[in-house]
Design a protein around this motif. Sequence first.
Motif, PDB file in Angstrom:
ATOM      1  N   ARG A   1      -9.232 -29.482  37.799  1.00  0.00           N
ATOM      2  CA  ARG A   1     -10.313 -29.031  36.917  1.00  0.00           C
ATOM      3  C   ARG A   1      -9.746 -28.563  35.592  1.00  0.00           C
ATOM      4  NH1 ARG A   1     -14.655 -29.958  38.781  1.00  0.00           N
ATOM      5  NH2 ARG A   1     -15.065 -30.015  41.005  1.00  0.00           N
ATOM      6  N   CYS A   2     -10.342 -29.066  34.529  1.00  0.00           N
ATOM      7  CA  CYS A   2      -9.913 -28.634  33.202  1.00  0.00           C
ATOM      8  C   CYS A   2     -10.184 -27.133  33.044  1.00  0.00           C
ATOM      9  CB  CYS A   2     -10.683 -29.418  32.137  1.00  0.00           C
ATOM     10  SG  CYS A   2     -10.215 -28.939  30.463  1.00  0.00           S
ATOM     11  N   PRO A   3      -9.203 -26.361  32.528  1.00  0.00           N
ATOM     12  CA  PRO A   3      -9.408 -24.914  32.382  1.00  0.00           C
ATOM     13  C   PRO A   3     -10.376 -24.566  31.253  1.00  0.00           C
ATOM     14  CG  PRO A   3      -7.285 -25.545  31.499  1.00  0.00           C
ATOM     15  CD  PRO A   3      -7.861 -26.775  32.161  1.00  0.00           C
ATOM     16  N   HIS A   4     -10.806 -25.552  30.472  1.00  0.00           N
ATOM     17  CA  HIS A   4     -11.777 -25.262  29.415  1.00  0.00           C
ATOM     18  C   HIS A   4     -13.176 -25.117  30.006  1.00  0.00           C
ATOM     19  CE1 HIS A   4     -14.228 -26.612  25.700  1.00  0.00           C
ATOM     20  NE2 HIS A   4     -14.088 -25.306  25.725  1.00  0.00           N
ATOM     21  N   ALA A   5     -13.799 -26.227  30.410  1.00  0.00           N
ATOM     22  CA  ALA A   5     -15.157 -26.142  30.940  1.00  0.00           C
ATOM     23  C   ALA A   5     -15.251 -26.670  32.363  1.00  0.00           C
ATOM     24  CB  ALA A   5     -16.136 -26.876  30.027  1.00  0.00           C
ATOM     25  N   GLY A   6     -14.114 -26.880  33.001  1.00  0.00           N
ATOM     26  CA  GLY A   6     -14.107 -27.109  34.434  1.00  0.00           C
ATOM     27  C   GLY A   6     -14.394 -28.524  34.905  1.00  0.00           C
ATOM     28  N   ILE A   7     -14.462 -29.506  33.999  1.00  0.00           N
ATOM     29  CA  ILE A   7     -14.752 -30.848  34.498  1.00  0.00           C
ATOM     30  C   ILE A   7     -13.504 -31.445  35.148  1.00  0.00           C
ATOM     31  CG2 ILE A   7     -16.491 -31.219  32.717  1.00  0.00           C
ATOM     32  CD1 ILE A   7     -14.492 -33.656  31.933  1.00  0.00           C
ATOM     33  N   SER A   8     -13.726 -32.504  35.910  1.00  0.00           N
ATOM     34  CA  SER A   8     -12.626 -33.151  36.616  1.00  0.00           C
ATOM     35  C   SER A   8     -11.686 -33.829  35.632  1.00  0.00           C
ATOM     36  CB  SER A   8     -13.181 -34.195  37.580  1.00  0.00           C
ATOM     37  OG  SER A   8     -12.121 -34.933  38.132  1.00  0.00           O
TER      38      SER A   8
ATOM     39  N   THR B   1      -4.956 -35.921  28.502  1.00  0.00           N
ATOM     40  CA  THR B   1      -6.004 -35.479  27.582  1.00  0.00           C
ATOM     41  C   THR B   1      -7.324 -35.425  28.326  1.00  0.00           C
ATOM     42  OG1 THR B   1      -4.862 -36.468  25.710  1.00  0.00           O
ATOM     43  CG2 THR B   1      -7.199 -35.987  25.417  1.00  0.00           C
ATOM     44  N   CYS B   2      -7.974 -34.258  28.305  1.00  0.00           N
ATOM     45  CA  CYS B   2      -9.256 -34.098  28.977  1.00  0.00           C
ATOM     46  C   CYS B   2     -10.291 -34.991  28.302  1.00  0.00           C
ATOM     47  CB  CYS B   2      -9.695 -32.639  28.934  1.00  0.00           C
ATOM     48  SG  CYS B   2     -11.337 -32.398  29.673  1.00  0.00           S
ATOM     49  N   PRO B   3     -11.075 -35.732  29.093  1.00  0.00           N
ATOM     50  CA  PRO B   3     -12.036 -36.652  28.498  1.00  0.00           C
ATOM     51  C   PRO B   3     -13.217 -35.951  27.823  1.00  0.00           C
ATOM     52  CG  PRO B   3     -12.193 -36.709  30.903  1.00  0.00           C
ATOM     53  CD  PRO B   3     -11.005 -35.853  30.571  1.00  0.00           C
ATOM     54  N   LEU B   4     -13.428 -34.667  28.079  1.00  0.00           N
ATOM     55  CA  LEU B   4     -14.638 -34.036  27.540  1.00  0.00           C
ATOM     56  C   LEU B   4     -14.457 -33.522  26.106  1.00  0.00           C
ATOM     57  CD1 LEU B   4     -17.532 -33.659  28.257  1.00  0.00           C
ATOM     58  CD2 LEU B   4     -16.994 -31.479  29.325  1.00  0.00           C
ATOM     59  N   HIS B   5     -13.483 -32.645  25.878  1.00  0.00           N
ATOM     60  CA  HIS B   5     -13.296 -32.106  24.520  1.00  0.00           C
ATOM     61  C   HIS B   5     -11.874 -32.289  24.000  1.00  0.00           C
ATOM     62  CE1 HIS B   5     -16.297 -29.450  26.622  1.00  0.00           C
ATOM     63  NE2 HIS B   5     -17.036 -29.905  25.630  1.00  0.00           N
ATOM     64  N   GLY B   6     -11.061 -33.008  24.750  1.00  0.00           N
ATOM     65  CA  GLY B   6      -9.758 -33.390  24.195  1.00  0.00           C
ATOM     66  C   GLY B   6      -8.647 -32.367  24.265  1.00  0.00           C
ATOM     67  N   TRP B   7      -8.789 -31.336  25.100  1.00  0.00           N
ATOM     68  CA  TRP B   7      -7.624 -30.464  25.305  1.00  0.00           C
ATOM     69  C   TRP B   7      -6.509 -31.317  25.883  1.00  0.00           C
ATOM     70  CZ3 TRP B   7      -8.584 -24.818  27.334  1.00  0.00           C
ATOM     71  CH2 TRP B   7      -9.460 -24.163  26.466  1.00  0.00           C
ATOM     72  N   ARG B   8      -5.278 -31.031  25.484  1.00  0.00           N
ATOM     73  CA  ARG B   8      -4.143 -31.871  25.871  1.00  0.00           C
ATOM     74  C   ARG B   8      -3.101 -31.033  26.608  1.00  0.00           C
ATOM     75  NH1 ARG B   8      -1.710 -35.280  21.435  1.00  0.00           N
ATOM     76  NH2 ARG B   8      -1.674 -36.889  23.032  1.00  0.00           N
TER      77      ARG B   8
HETATM   78  S1  FES Z   1     -13.726 -29.434  29.595  1.00  0.00           S
HETATM   79 FE1  FES Z   1     -11.740 -30.176  29.190  1.00  0.00          FE
HETATM   80  S2  FES Z   1     -11.500 -29.906  27.087  1.00  0.00           S
HETATM   81 FE2  FES Z   1     -13.469 -29.129  27.463  1.00  0.00          FE
END
Ligand code: FES
Length: 103
Positions: free
Chosen positions: A43-50, A62-69
């Motif tokens: 789970r991404c530590p930003h908004a929790g998506i897979s 790179t997270c597909p939702l907001h691009g945290w790397r």
């Molecule tokens: S949920 Fe992964 S960058 Fe926002």
Amino acid sequence: VNRGWLKIGLEEDFAADLTVVSAGGEKILICRLAGTLYACSARCPHAGISMKHAEIEGTILTCPLHGWRFDMGEAGAEIHGYRGLATRNVKIEAGAVYVNEQS
Ligand code: FES
């Protein structure tokens, strides 16, 4: 500190770049990056998506939702200094793959 090791499968189960497994009640992402296996929270530590559909570039996911790397070669650190991915140690023994329990 490693509390113990959880067996999550055989080495051939992780031929894909990214595989999600359940271990110790948590979803873990197993990443095969340049031939090396890494493990982290799925789970991404930003908004929790897979992170299952993360983009891969070298050791960076790179997270597909907001691009945290997240650099798995740097213990999951986020390259802008945001929250990192929680990583686990991985070991391979006699063809079986283990991750350490959460410390
Ligand atoms: S949920 Fe992964 S960058 Fe926002």
